[in-house]
Design a protein around this motif. Structure first.
Motif, short mmCIF file in Angstrom:
data_model
loop_
_atom_site.label_atom_id
_atom_site.label_comp_id
_atom_site.label_asym_id
_atom_site.label_seq_id
_atom_site.Cartn_x
_atom_site.Cartn_y
_atom_site.Cartn_z
N PHE A 153 0.74 -1.06 -0.07
CA PHE A 153 0.04 0.00 0.01
C PHE A 153 0.99 1.23 -0.10
O PHE A 153 1.40 1.53 0.95
N LYS B 220 -2.23 7.23 3.70
CA LYS B 220 -2.09 5.68 4.00
C LYS B 220 -2.58 5.52 5.43
O LYS B 220 -3.45 4.39 5.77
N ASP C 158 1.75 -1.06 8.99
CA ASP C 158 2.00 0.48 8.63
C ASP C 158 3.58 0.68 8.53
O ASP C 158 3.86 0.76 9.89
N SER D 284 2.27 -1.10 4.32
CA SER D 284 2.37 0.21 3.52
C SER D 284 3.73 0.57 3.63
O SER D 284 4.59 0.35 4.46
#
Lengths: 301, 256
Positions: free
Chosen positions: A29, A37, A149, A180
């Motif tokens: 991502f 994001k 993340d 991400s």
């Protein structure tokens, strides 16, 4: 696994974004810093209320999951640790809340290579160790979906290599892995699919292969007569061809939009001495920057 | 139940509880010592009256257990606000996305901790009182009254800790919540109680005193207080009210 559409915030952080991450694949991502994001992932995890739209994990709203830890494991950048708590203590707080045996804490610590640090206070941990601990926390419930993340932030090269193998292994077990990153090259070797956003909007979604197919191949050129060649290349660009020249060093440039043979021909015509003429294939990073607006982050996080 | 266990784990894996327990013990002991050795002597100067011979005063000394209530309030506030301060609220809400449940689990946990600290405070004040009085001429310690004090302290501290949790949920900034609570209890409510005491008894501190039934110790001498049962209801009402307000306002806010 994840189907999500939403807009968010007073500042338009994410606009009408939809994408899906598939089981058994690692989905990258991607987007520059401030592209939305983290906001998207937080909506997905029920931490942020979307202005409109819905997010689902395995067909359910995250907040409706009876025991989320067993379905989704997540690491988020700002997720914190109490500095006075040990790594094991931090994880046991989670195993308790998720009705898991507290011995599970040591199991996941072993998985992320933190066994030795289990009894140490998190306050003394490096950024890389915190990332590993966050990952351990995500794994506690043995979830089928991992949402991470920027997991590579703060990891040393060895740690990044380890993380790649780790994520690959999770996906091969049939899990959905969503990672991400603001640096494509960081995840390039790991991801199967990519979702690229910029300024809160979807730019590209598909497999990595599709993306590279659309990529730009480049040629590295070294010459002592750089200016002459540049002028010639720019003249070529002026005649309509889509040519992009980036200076790397005083005697080296990267050329996109022309084949090596074409550049060689041009050099011969201009009588420029060449020291190197190497096709370097697709430059995903350049493509990424182009797709996301030249790495110029706009909007709010 | 698993969430309450998780909350116990949170509080036992950090140092806050230890420090506040020490503070509670020290403050209860200090108050007993002051009541036994200082106040009667000061009073003695003008007359021959020895307060230690007054059974009501001896009861009052035992009631010093209730004097450390402020630490219990702070314990509850820290229990909630430290989650925001250290951003552990993220992983808390990831495991339990239905947020009011977190508040309820914390309320239960801290009520139990409050009661435990109440027992510790009572034990401290009783032991110190018996030691301090051992060489003094004093009225007998009434066991029934002592047990009433114990019950009051357990109940008051349990509810007060819950109030702290709710306040912390409403005011998420730890420093603001603690300073705000101290200013309220020590200044605002004290002033209101002095000047308009019919309002004062309905405020949280007034309700707390009603549960403790120790108005003299807290300096509320002479002012009227609610009956104990009413105090319990009012104090619990504040805990629930703040908790509901927090659920409607601050608890639903985005975690970023």
């Amino acid at each position: 696994m994840i189907s999500l559409t939403k807009r968010f915030g007073k500042v338009q952080a994410v606009s009408d974004l939809s994408f899906t991450a598939q089981p058994g694949r690692v989905t990258g991502f991607l987007g520059p810093n401030g592209s939305g994001k983290t906001t998207t992932l937080r909506c997905l995890l029920g931490l942020v209320q979307p202005t409109s739209g819905t997010t689902q994990v395995g067909g359910h709203d995250y907040r409706e999951l009876p025991n989320p830890a067993a379905v989704v494991g997540a690491t988020l950048e700002a997720s914190g640790f109490h500095p006075g708590r040990t790594a094991r203590g931090h994880l046991q707080v989670i195993t308790d809340a998720a009705s898991l045996p507290s011995g599970r804490a040591d199991e996941v610590l072993a998985l992320v290579g933190l066994t030795e640090a289990a009894g140490r206070k998190v306050g003394g941990f490096s950024l890389g160790m915190r990332q590993r601990l966050a990952l351990a926390a995500a794994l506690v419930g043995d979830p089928g979906v991992l949402i991470l993340d920027e997991p590579a932030n703060g990891l040393d090269p060895e740690g990044i290599a380890w993380l790649r193998g780790f994520l690959r292994a999770r996906a091969d077990e049939g899990r959905t892995v969503l990672v991400s990153s603001h640096v494509l090259s960081e995840v390039q070797q790991t991801v199967d699919d990519v979702v690229i956003i910029s300024k809160g909007k979807l730019v590209q979604a598909g497999s990595l292969g599709e993306l590279t197919g659309a990529g730009i191949s480049q040629v590295r050129v070294r010459t002592p007569q750089l200016e002459v060649l540049r002028a010639a290349l720019n003249a070529e660009a002026g005649s309509g061809a889509r040519v992009n020249v980036v200076a790397v060093s005083p005697d080296e440039i990267m050329v996109a939009g022309l084949e090596a043979a074409e550049i060689g021909h041009l050099a011969l015509r201009e009588q420029v001495e060449l020291h190197e003429l190497t096709p370097v294939g697709t430059d995903l990073e350049a493509l990424f920057l182009e797709l996301t607006g030249g790495g110029n982050p706009g909007g709010a996080a | 139940m698993s969430m309450v266990r998780s909350e116990f784990r949170k509080v036992t894996t950090t140092k806050v509880l230890l420090w506040l327990t020490i503070a509670t013990i020290a403050f209860s002991a200090l108050n007993v010592v002051l009541l036994v050795f200082l106040t009667p002597r000061a009073m003695d100067l003008g007359s021959d009256v020895n307060l230690l011979l007054d059974p009501a005063y001896v009861t009052n000394i035992l009631g010093a257990a209730g004097s450390s209530s402020i630490f219990i309030l702070i314990l509850g506030i820290i229990g909630m606000t430290s989650e925001y301060r250290h951003m552990t609220i993220t992983s808390t809400f990831l495991v339990t996305p239905k947020r009011p449940r977190v508040l309820i689990a914390k309320g239960i946990t801290y009520a139990l901790l409050g009661a435990a600290l109440g027992a510790i405070a009572f034990l401290t004040s009783t032991v110190v009182t018996l030691i301090a009085l051992s060489k003094e001429n004093h009225a007998p310690v009434d066991l029934t009254v002592a047990l009433q004090i114990l019950g009051g302290v357990l109940l008051a501290f349990a509810i007060y800790a819950f109030v702290g949790v709710s306040v912390g949920a409403l005011i998420r900034n730890q420093v603001a919540a603690i300073v705000g609570a101290l200013v309220w209890v020590l200044i605002i409510e004290a002033l209101v109680t002095v000047f308009v005491d019919w309002i004062g008894k309905w405020l949280p501190g007034g309700a707390l005193d009603a549960v403790l039934q120790t108005t003299n110790v807290s300096g509320r001498g002479g002012s009227d207080i609610l009956p104990t049962a009413a105090g319990v209801v009012v104090l619990l009402g504040y805990a629930v009210l703040f908790g509901i307000l927090a659920s409607l306002i601050t608890l639903r806010r985005d975690i970023t």
